[in-house]
Scaffold this motif. Sequence first.
Motif, PDB file in Angstrom:
ATOM      1  N   LEU A 199      50.175  35.430  32.896  1.00  0.00           N
ATOM      2  CA  LEU A 199      50.813  34.143  32.653  1.00  0.00           C
ATOM      3  C   LEU A 199      52.082  34.025  33.475  1.00  0.00           C
ATOM      4  O   LEU A 199      52.956  34.886  33.397  1.00  0.00           O
ATOM      5  CB  LEU A 199      51.165  33.980  31.163  1.00  0.00           C
ATOM      6  CG  LEU A 199      52.081  32.795  30.810  1.00  0.00           C
ATOM      7  CD1 LEU A 199      51.373  31.465  31.068  1.00  0.00           C
ATOM      8  CD2 LEU A 199      52.541  32.887  29.358  1.00  0.00           C
ATOM      9  N   SER A 200      52.174  32.966  34.277  1.00  0.00           N
ATOM     10  CA  SER A 200      53.407  32.653  34.998  1.00  0.00           C
ATOM     11  C   SER A 200      53.743  31.194  34.758  1.00  0.00           C
ATOM     12  O   SER A 200      53.125  30.300  35.353  1.00  0.00           O
ATOM     13  CB  SER A 200      53.264  32.924  36.504  1.00  0.00           C
ATOM     14  OG  SER A 200      54.438  32.518  37.186  1.00  0.00           O
ATOM     15  N   TRP A 201      54.692  30.941  33.865  1.00  0.00           N
ATOM     16  CA  TRP A 201      55.145  29.570  33.626  1.00  0.00           C
ATOM     17  C   TRP A 201      55.801  29.002  34.885  1.00  0.00           C
ATOM     18  O   TRP A 201      55.509  27.867  35.270  1.00  0.00           O
ATOM     19  CB  TRP A 201      56.109  29.559  32.440  1.00  0.00           C
ATOM     20  CG  TRP A 201      56.589  28.198  32.033  1.00  0.00           C
ATOM     21  CD1 TRP A 201      57.615  27.495  32.598  1.00  0.00           C
ATOM     22  CD2 TRP A 201      56.055  27.379  30.998  1.00  0.00           C
ATOM     23  NE1 TRP A 201      57.764  26.286  31.964  1.00  0.00           N
ATOM     24  CE2 TRP A 201      56.822  26.190  30.974  1.00  0.00           C
ATOM     25  CE3 TRP A 201      55.029  27.526  30.073  1.00  0.00           C
ATOM     26  CZ2 TRP A 201      56.583  25.166  30.063  1.00  0.00           C
ATOM     27  CZ3 TRP A 201      54.795  26.505  29.178  1.00  0.00           C
ATOM     28  CH2 TRP A 201      55.563  25.341  29.173  1.00  0.00           C
ATOM     29  N   PRO A 202      56.684  29.762  35.580  1.00  0.00           N
ATOM     30  CA  PRO A 202      57.316  29.214  36.794  1.00  0.00           C
ATOM     31  C   PRO A 202      56.301  28.826  37.869  1.00  0.00           C
ATOM     32  O   PRO A 202      56.473  27.826  38.570  1.00  0.00           O
ATOM     33  CB  PRO A 202      58.224  30.350  37.271  1.00  0.00           C
ATOM     34  CG  PRO A 202      58.501  31.147  36.040  1.00  0.00           C
ATOM     35  CD  PRO A 202      57.224  31.097  35.249  1.00  0.00           C
ATOM     36  N   LEU A 220      47.729  30.653  34.905  1.00  0.00           N
ATOM     37  CA  LEU A 220      47.174  31.460  33.835  1.00  0.00           C
ATOM     38  C   LEU A 220      45.880  32.051  34.369  1.00  0.00           C
ATOM     39  O   LEU A 220      44.935  31.322  34.679  1.00  0.00           O
ATOM     40  CB  LEU A 220      46.912  30.618  32.578  1.00  0.00           C
ATOM     41  CG  LEU A 220      46.443  31.390  31.349  1.00  0.00           C
ATOM     42  CD1 LEU A 220      47.525  32.347  30.852  1.00  0.00           C
ATOM     43  CD2 LEU A 220      46.049  30.445  30.217  1.00  0.00           C
ATOM     44  N   LEU A 221      45.851  33.372  34.520  1.00  0.00           N
ATOM     45  CA  LEU A 221      44.720  34.067  35.123  1.00  0.00           C
ATOM     46  C   LEU A 221      44.099  35.015  34.103  1.00  0.00           C
ATOM     47  O   LEU A 221      44.792  35.573  33.250  1.00  0.00           O
ATOM     48  CB  LEU A 221      45.166  34.865  36.353  1.00  0.00           C
ATOM     49  CG  LEU A 221      46.001  34.125  37.395  1.00  0.00           C
ATOM     50  CD1 LEU A 221      46.422  35.080  38.508  1.00  0.00           C
ATOM     51  CD2 LEU A 221      45.234  32.946  37.971  1.00  0.00           C
ATOM     52  N   TYR A 222      42.794  35.247  34.248  1.00  0.00           N
ATOM     53  CA  TYR A 222      42.049  36.030  33.260  1.00  0.00           C
ATOM     54  C   TYR A 222      41.099  36.996  33.962  1.00  0.00           C
ATOM     55  O   TYR A 222      40.476  36.659  34.963  1.00  0.00           O
ATOM     56  CB  TYR A 222      41.263  35.073  32.361  1.00  0.00           C
ATOM     57  CG  TYR A 222      40.239  35.727  31.458  1.00  0.00           C
ATOM     58  CD1 TYR A 222      40.645  36.413  30.327  1.00  0.00           C
ATOM     59  CD2 TYR A 222      38.875  35.649  31.724  1.00  0.00           C
ATOM     60  CE1 TYR A 222      39.728  37.005  29.481  1.00  0.00           C
ATOM     61  CE2 TYR A 222      37.951  36.239  30.882  1.00  0.00           C
ATOM     62  CZ  TYR A 222      38.381  36.919  29.761  1.00  0.00           C
ATOM     63  OH  TYR A 222      37.472  37.504  28.929  1.00  0.00           O
ATOM     64  N   ARG A 223      41.020  38.220  33.419  1.00  0.00           N
ATOM     65  CA  ARG A 223      40.066  39.197  33.966  1.00  0.00           C
ATOM     66  C   ARG A 223      39.390  39.951  32.828  1.00  0.00           C
ATOM     67  O   ARG A 223      40.035  40.421  31.901  1.00  0.00           O
ATOM     68  CB  ARG A 223      40.777  40.195  34.881  1.00  0.00           C
ATOM     69  CG  ARG A 223      39.829  41.259  35.428  1.00  0.00           C
ATOM     70  CD  ARG A 223      40.438  42.077  36.537  1.00  0.00           C
ATOM     71  NE  ARG A 223      41.538  42.910  36.058  1.00  0.00           N
ATOM     72  CZ  ARG A 223      42.200  43.757  36.851  1.00  0.00           C
ATOM     73  NH1 ARG A 223      41.904  43.822  38.137  1.00  0.00           N
ATOM     74  NH2 ARG A 223      43.177  44.494  36.353  1.00  0.00           N
ATOM     75  N   THR A 224      38.077  40.070  32.915  1.00  0.00           N
ATOM     76  CA  THR A 224      37.304  40.816  31.927  1.00  0.00           C
ATOM     77  C   THR A 224      37.325  42.300  32.283  1.00  0.00           C
ATOM     78  O   THR A 224      36.975  42.681  33.397  1.00  0.00           O
ATOM     79  CB  THR A 224      35.847  40.325  31.885  1.00  0.00           C
ATOM     80  OG1 THR A 224      35.833  38.937  31.538  1.00  0.00           O
ATOM     81  CG2 THR A 224      35.047  41.107  30.862  1.00  0.00           C
ATOM     82  N   VAL A 225      37.752  43.135  31.330  1.00  0.00           N
ATOM     83  CA  VAL A 225      37.698  44.582  31.536  1.00  0.00           C
ATOM     84  C   VAL A 225      36.925  45.274  30.418  1.00  0.00           C
ATOM     85  O   VAL A 225      36.513  46.408  30.550  1.00  0.00           O
ATOM     86  CB  VAL A 225      39.123  45.194  31.627  1.00  0.00           C
ATOM     87  CG1 VAL A 225      39.856  44.670  32.835  1.00  0.00           C
ATOM     88  CG2 VAL A 225      39.928  44.932  30.359  1.00  0.00           C
ATOM     89  N   ASN A 226      36.717  44.580  29.305  1.00  0.00           N
ATOM     90  CA  ASN A 226      36.056  45.185  28.157  1.00  0.00           C
ATOM     91  C   ASN A 226      35.398  44.079  27.344  1.00  0.00           C
ATOM     92  O   ASN A 226      36.041  43.100  26.998  1.00  0.00           O
ATOM     93  CB  ASN A 226      37.091  45.941  27.305  1.00  0.00           C
ATOM     94  CG  ASN A 226      36.466  46.790  26.222  1.00  0.00           C
ATOM     95  OD1 ASN A 226      35.444  46.445  25.656  1.00  0.00           O
ATOM     96  ND2 ASN A 226      37.096  47.920  25.925  1.00  0.00           N
ATOM     97  N   THR A 227      34.141  44.211  27.046  1.00  0.00           N
ATOM     98  CA  THR A 227      33.398  43.155  26.345  1.00  0.00           C
ATOM     99  C   THR A 227      33.143  43.497  24.870  1.00  0.00           C
ATOM    100  O   THR A 227      32.243  42.953  24.249  1.00  0.00           O
ATOM    101  CB  THR A 227      32.053  42.883  27.036  1.00  0.00           C
ATOM    102  OG1 THR A 227      31.297  44.113  27.091  1.00  0.00           O
ATOM    103  CG2 THR A 227      32.255  42.354  28.440  1.00  0.00           C
TER     104      THR A 227
END
Length: 368
Positions: free
Chosen positions: A271-274, A278-285
């Motif tokens: 998360l970068s408000w400035p 908002l980025l997302y990565r799957t590492v565990n399901t």
Amino acid sequence: MKYYLLLLFAFWINGYTFAQTQDTIRFENLIGIIKIPVQINDKVHYFMFDTGAEVTAIREDVAAGLDKTGSSRKRLKDSMDKVSIQTKFVVPSLKIGNSDLSNQTIYTFPNTPLFNCSGFEGIIGIDIIKQFDWLIDFDKLYIVKTDPSDTAGRFDDFVALDFYKTKFRPMIKLKIGNKTVDFLFDSGASTSGIDKKSYRKIRNEIIKSYDEISSVSGANTSDQQSKESFFLVTAHPYNSDSINHPAMFSTISVGENKIGNDFWGHNQLFLSWPKGKLLYRTVNTEKKKTFGISFRIKDESMVVTSLVYTEQIIRSGVKTGDTVKTINGKSYEDYCELLMYQLLTKENIYNIELQDGKQFTLKKENLY
């Protein structure tokens, strides 16, 4: 050889600089909510990391010993649309990780059973969160806090979510079927919810659903029965269909659409408000399992306070309001002890005996 050594030295310096700019904070994932240490005037407290809160606040009882010279009063509204008048004041030093925020404005809020029992002493709101970049690892249980000017991070394998800001509200767009729905990104919520209007909009996309009858609203208990539902859909970011995410929502009668921490699972979030990212990565399901039942103390007795109508609960015949004699052979009289047992238990079976002598067994199960 000299060039090779210089190159190695350059890589070492770059790696060292990168490590030094990272401010790693270990957190406790308590009831699905991020709990981090915060130092106020040289004393450590434990706060909720809450993107759904506009301001940073501390429990009234915890704030009792703080200097409130020059304080004022302000109307605040919580996630359940309840309004209260709270104190606003300034603390000389509030430290998160390695960052000391001097003369930070902070508010008070009344204690609740959930906050009291779980040890949450305050809330870090978007007023502080917006000042930094945050990598949240829900799998390894740490947050990396960096200055927004630091560009050392690499996020090429993350999926970008359509993130935007409405005043101090962090919002994201998700597509469910061919419908677009706006959600509050709320890291102060363990579960995700959707209002009745949005529910009607996407109900044809529901894969599986359950009825829930509950007499609990948020962290406070109420005797008024309410009937909601849980349902499973497939969602993906508005601007990308490269990731299809199974999502469990509950319908909500009060408040707004929100994405809680259960949506991200045991994965990573940046998360970068400035920067407006908002980025997302799957590492565990790994999937979350539940009993679909909860209890509380009423009139010195344990009672069933909410149910998700899974097949095993329907077969058991249990109803909300039933008085419970024992859970796994034990009776609880203390509210906090019973609450924390339910939130933190690693047991996969509940052997429940009701006061009328009826007995049944529930197993933890995936709702999807």
